[in-house]
Design an enzyme around this catalytic site. Sequence first.
Site, PDB file in Angstrom:
ATOM      1  N   VAL A  65       0.821  -1.224   0.000  1.00 21.30           N
ATOM      2  CA  VAL A  65       0.000   0.000   0.000  1.00 21.30           C
ATOM      3  C   VAL A  65       0.853   1.271   0.000  1.00 21.30           C
ATOM      4  O   VAL A  65       0.367   2.347  -0.348  1.00 21.30           O
ATOM      5  CB  VAL A  65      -1.011   0.064   1.192  1.00 21.30           C
ATOM      6  CG1 VAL A  65      -2.078  -1.003   1.095  1.00 21.30           C
ATOM      7  CG2 VAL A  65      -0.311   0.055   2.529  1.00 21.30           C
ATOM      8  N   TYR A 156       4.032   6.401  15.315  1.00 18.10           N
ATOM      9  CA  TYR A 156       2.825   5.591  15.097  1.00 18.10           C
ATOM     10  C   TYR A 156       1.583   6.407  15.479  1.00 18.10           C
ATOM     11  O   TYR A 156       0.596   6.452  14.731  1.00 18.10           O
ATOM     12  CB  TYR A 156       2.912   4.309  15.923  1.00 18.10           C
ATOM     13  CG  TYR A 156       1.697   3.408  15.802  1.00 18.10           C
ATOM     14  CD1 TYR A 156       1.459   2.686  14.641  1.00 18.10           C
ATOM     15  CD2 TYR A 156       0.791   3.284  16.862  1.00 18.10           C
ATOM     16  CE1 TYR A 156       0.346   1.856  14.532  1.00 18.10           C
ATOM     17  CE2 TYR A 156      -0.318   2.455  16.762  1.00 18.10           C
ATOM     18  CZ  TYR A 156      -0.538   1.752  15.593  1.00 18.10           C
ATOM     19  OH  TYR A 156      -1.644   0.939  15.492  1.00 18.10           O
TER      20      TYR A 156
END
Length: 249
Positions: A65, A156
């Site tokens: 992706v 993150y």
Amino acid sequence: MFRLDGKVAIVTGGSRGIGRSCAEVLAAQGATVVVTYVRGADEAKKTVDAIVEKGGKAEAVGFDVADMNATETAIADVAKRLGRLDILVANAGIAQDNLVLRVKEEEIDRLFAVNVKGAIASAKAAVKVMMRAKTGRIVFLSSIVGEMGNGGQTVYAATKAALLGVTKTLAREYASRNITVNAVAPGFIDTDMTTQIAGEMKEGMLKSIPLGRTGRPEEVAACISFLCSDEASYVTGEVVRVNGGMLMG
Ligand code: NAD
């Protein structure tokens, strides 16, 4: 309730963990599910086999992706081949923990490339098809840490917070086309992603969860399946927390 017969769904990163559960639930509701993977071809095949064994329809497609072109091409191909695309669950994601003092540029680039660029590329390709059909469901996988932060997860957390902005923006952009866009923000769910969390840290985390336990992938999938259903037609731009009460309000 929540039948998806005749619909086509893509679950990125559907080879394992939350994505796998999600693929299984959507298929059980009647959708044809395309699970994507980047390296885990065997895991993806196991997901597909498990769905087919139960009488469902599924297939696996491999692409990274983080490669925007490959992502857009693969999703457009699926829609062309299967004749439609009703649901996108942009689930593919990676985690890498580090104190900010140790964070390296490559780490920032990779996490953003997979978690943010990958999700946007997937949504862009899906929206192109859904706009023509004037209907669609998109669900992003954010995280509790995108809302409340977590020591050691600067990058993150930043990627997962970014997805909240993406969710709300796309919800506004495509509401007129009857495409709903929502995010699910899981807490601490038992998957390969969380198995590396050390015992002491895990114990501390468990104390902050009112339900007193970690979540199961199927508990996140259940919520996603609602957001993908016809019944969720008036829910858009929303962030649904599935975290055992770890973050409320
Ligand atoms: P996981 O590591 O078990 O699975 C991740 C999936 O993403 C795999 O199928 C993997 O092949 C795929 N993937 C990774 N990089 C990719 C890439 N570059 N291209 C295509 N696919 C790629 O993770 P999980 O725990 O099931 O997490 C799924 C999603 O939920 C992630 O976005 C994660 O950030 C989010 N999330 C997980 C938790 C948790 O506690 N497990 C909590 C909050 C949010």
